[in-house]
Design an enzyme around this catalytic site. Structure first.
Site, PDB file in Angstrom:
ATOM      1  N   CYS A 382       0.815  -1.219  -0.083  1.00 23.49           N
ATOM      2  CA  CYS A 382       0.032   0.036   0.099  1.00 23.49           C
ATOM      3  C   CYS A 382       0.681   1.228  -0.021  1.00 23.49           C
ATOM      4  O   CYS A 382       1.458   1.666  -1.047  1.00 23.49           O
ATOM      5  CB  CYS A 382      -1.011  -0.114   1.171  1.00 23.49           C
ATOM      6  SG  CYS A 382      -2.518   0.987   0.804  1.00 23.49           S
ATOM      7  N   HIS A 508      -3.403  -5.118   0.206  1.00 24.36           N
ATOM      8  CA  HIS A 508      -3.061  -5.627   1.536  1.00 24.36           C
ATOM      9  C   HIS A 508      -3.158  -7.002   1.325  1.00 24.36           C
ATOM     10  O   HIS A 508      -4.077  -7.509   1.883  1.00 24.36           O
ATOM     11  CB  HIS A 508      -3.784  -5.028   2.678  1.00 24.36           C
ATOM     12  CG  HIS A 508      -3.524  -3.626   2.934  1.00 24.36           C
ATOM     13  ND1 HIS A 508      -2.655  -3.197   3.697  1.00 24.36           N
ATOM     14  CD2 HIS A 508      -4.151  -2.409   2.489  1.00 24.36           C
ATOM     15  CE1 HIS A 508      -2.817  -1.549   4.016  1.00 24.36           C
ATOM     16  NE2 HIS A 508      -3.656  -1.366   3.108  1.00 24.36           N
ATOM     17  N   GLU A 510      -1.749  -8.967   3.234  1.00 19.06           N
ATOM     18  CA  GLU A 510      -1.702  -9.753   4.613  1.00 19.06           C
ATOM     19  C   GLU A 510      -3.152 -10.044   5.107  1.00 19.06           C
ATOM     20  O   GLU A 510      -3.175 -10.985   6.133  1.00 19.06           O
ATOM     21  CB  GLU A 510      -0.957  -8.867   5.483  1.00 19.06           C
ATOM     22  CG  GLU A 510      -1.670  -7.435   5.951  1.00 19.06           C
ATOM     23  CD  GLU A 510      -1.302  -6.334   4.874  1.00 19.06           C
ATOM     24  OE1 GLU A 510      -1.088  -6.594   3.826  1.00 19.06           O
ATOM     25  OE2 GLU A 510      -1.391  -5.159   5.359  1.00 19.06           O
TER      26      GLU A 510
HETATM   27  N1  GLN Z   1      -1.925   6.645   2.576  1.00 15.61           N
HETATM   28  C1  GLN Z   1      -2.249   5.875   1.266  1.00 15.61           C
HETATM   29  C2  GLN Z   1      -3.523   6.185   0.720  1.00 15.61           C
HETATM   30  O1  GLN Z   1      -4.482   6.514   1.180  1.00 15.61           O
HETATM   31  C3  GLN Z   1      -1.831   4.417   1.649  1.00 15.61           C
HETATM   32  C4  GLN Z   1      -2.845   3.870   2.498  1.00 15.61           C
HETATM   33  C5  GLN Z   1      -2.219   2.519   3.285  1.00 15.61           C
HETATM   34  O2  GLN Z   1      -1.107   2.326   3.327  1.00 15.61           O
HETATM   35  N2  GLN Z   1      -3.096   1.797   3.755  1.00 15.61           N
HETATM   36  O3  GLN Z   1      -3.662   5.920  -0.614  1.00 15.61           O
END
Ligand code: GLN
Length: 538
Positions: A382, A508, A510
């Site tokens: 992410c 994600h 995970e």
């Molecule tokens: N801050 C970033 C976004 O909003 C990544 C978010 C995250 O890592 N869950 O796109």
């Protein structure tokens, strides 16, 4: 069969591990062939934990249907392999919101709206939602907080009423703490007695007690507790600290907790749970000798619960690769060009963590530049993936002030930018791109090879995206956009094929990794780290 309900409460202190006990019991019941799910009721006013800082309650877990939930739901999925959803996590905030919405609609026909019966009825309705689907034989409901808290009172009153209505079809498990006083060399049962008494004052008689302890509680003491607390001797279960949380189901089974629960619910306790695949995992875990060292670069490293799903997914991947995991938390705020050699030098692989906001971001770029140049297996998740993209723009594409518009809204090279539909949103809660989305992987890419397929579905939680305008420049310079959403064409996975293993996922992975079904991309990453360790002869 009629759905059975198990309610789990906690007393004495918080953080006793109600989530792990609930998940372990669910694991045993499932291994006996019952269809089980677990839900958590959290007594805070937030609608969901999505807006909470990880320092408050640890990681925010995301379900496939895009609900931001308590991290215990992660344990539930990891232990049971059963997917959870919006109905599995309810907060006081959601309950009140729904009651207030009904009041505004006029549903209460002019009545005074009160905690009892309106809030408690709404809680009861929510407790039964999953049961009404007919998909489950047994529903375990964990009540967050500690008995005695003002916040939990409406929940306890609601489940007290449910027990009365359901009779034999429901049961109560109360988790308490038996402290060991080192100076007196004694285990103390008094806090447990008081806690049960408090519960009884609220009209709840626990059917089973689970005693969290650091020392073995002698049989005589367990009998005493049974006697004082009005429970059967076999219903007093001890829960000692285990080397791994994944051994807790076996510890409970050794004390026949699953049998006792089933008998009390009027269900068959014949035979033994089929723990074959679970035991296989434990065997791998307990026989692994060599260690793989993975660094996790993030800004919440003081609180390891902030990265719970990542650390568990890594642990599962290391175990299935036949290795022990040595997870090294690297504080991104403290990482700079002068100390990066020393901080990352003896790692076999590096993960750059998800996150929000500016704090610690420069350290992530330092880590990624170092990893890319030293060809260390690297995994960006992410925000970690977004940082991979930014670092590549700055140091390979020569776009010096490239950035995400999250960090610098005025950057001349917004390689990570807000999606068009996100630009008009001002509400912070529940408005990100959330939940499972399909992703098509380029055949022959390392990511596709890792998954063993070109079409996957993984969970998201972000606002910002790879900026399509730069795609060509990246691909020409060696960073490939190998995963995209089939409908929107949003970039979901990037990789540098010239490197050993350098992959970033906008999603994600995970969240979907469980003990019995570990996530393939984590397996592949850890395998690459082990191979790298070998070449280095570390
Ligand atoms: N801050 C970033 C976004 O909003 C990544 C978010 C995250 O890592 N869950 O796109």
């Amino acid at each position: 069969m009629e759905t059975k309900y198990i309610f789990v409460t906690g007393g004495v202190v918080s953080s006793l591990g109600k989530g792990i006990i609930s998940a372990s019991l669910a694991n045993l019941l499932k291994a006996r062939g019952y269809r089980v799910t677990i839900q958590k009721f959290d007594p805070y006013i937030n609608i969901d934990p999505g807006t909470l800082n990880p320092y408050e309650h640890g990681e925010c877990y995301v379900t496939t249907d895009g609900t931001e939930t308590d991290l215990d739901l992660g344990h539930y999925e990891r232990f049971t392999n059963v997917r959870t959803s919006r109905a599995n996590n309810v907060t006081t905030g959601r309950i009140y919101q729904s009651v207030i919405d009904k009041e505004r609609r006029g549903d209460y026909l002019g009545k005074t709206v009160q905690i009892v019966p309106h809030i408690t009825d709404e809680i009861k309705r929510n407790v039964k939602l999953l049961g009404n689907t007919g998909d489950y034989d047994i529903i375990i409901t964990e009540i967050g907080g500690t008995v005695g808290d003002i916040e939990s009172l409406p929940f306890l009153e609601a489940v007290r009423q449910l027990r009365w209505e359901m009779g034999q079809s429901s049961l109560f498990i109360h988790l308490t703490y038996v402290p060991y006083l080192h100076a007196a060399k004694e285990l103390k049962t008094k806090p447990t007695q008081h806690s049960v008494k408090q519960l009884q004052e609220l009209g709840i008689m626990p059917d089973l007690l689970v005693l969290r302890t650091e020392k073995d509680i002698p049989q005589s003491m367990r009998r005493k507790i049974a006697q004082f607390c009005n429970v059967a001797p076999e219903a007093v279960i001890q829960s000692m600290d285990m080397p791994s949380i994944y051994e807790v189901p076996l510890m409970l089974h050794e004390q026949r907790m699953d049998d006792t629960v089933l008998r009390k619910l009027g269900l068959s306790a014949e035979g033994e749970p089929d723990m074959g695949p679970w035991n296989k995992f434990l065997e791998l875990m307990n026989t692994a000798e060599k260690t793989v060292r993975i660094g996790l670069v993030g800004k919440y490293v003081e609180l390891q619960d902030a990265y719970k799903s990542i650390s568990e997914a890594l642990f599962q991947a290391a175990t299935y690769n036949g290795y022990k995991l040595d997870l090294v938390y690297v504080h991104s705020e403290k990482l700079n060009a002068d100390n990066v050699d020393e901080k990352l030098g003896d790692l076999d692989g590096v993960i750059v963590a998800p996150g929000f906001g500016q704090r610690g971001i420069e350290g992530k770029f330092v880590a990624l530049k170092w990893c890319r140049e030293h060809d260390v297996p690297t995994f960006g998740i992410c925000l970690g993936m977004q940082c991979m993209v930014i670092e590549f723009a700055r140091n390979v594409l020569g776009l010096e002030d490239a950035n995400s518009t999250e960090m610098d809204p005025h950057t001349s090279h917004p390689v990570i930018d807000l999606m068009e539909e996100q630009k008009s949103i001002s509400n912070m809660g529940g408005t990100m791109r959330l939940g499972a989305y399909d992703c098509h992987l380029r055949p022959g890419s390392r990511a596709a090879e890792a998954y063993g397929t070109t079409d996957v579905s993984e969970r998201h939680r972000h606002r910002f995206e790879f900026n399509e305008e730069y795609r060509k420049a990246y691909e020409a310079a060696g960073m490939q956009c190998v995963g995209e959403n089939p409908k929107t064409k949003l970039v979901e996975v990037v990789e540098i094929p010239d490197k050993r293993w350098y992959i970033g996922t906008q999603y994600h992975p995970e969240y979907s990794s469980t003990v019995l079904s570990p996530n393939p991309i984590f397996l592949s990453f850890v395998k690459a780290a082990i191979e790298y360790k070998m070449t280095n002869d570390k």
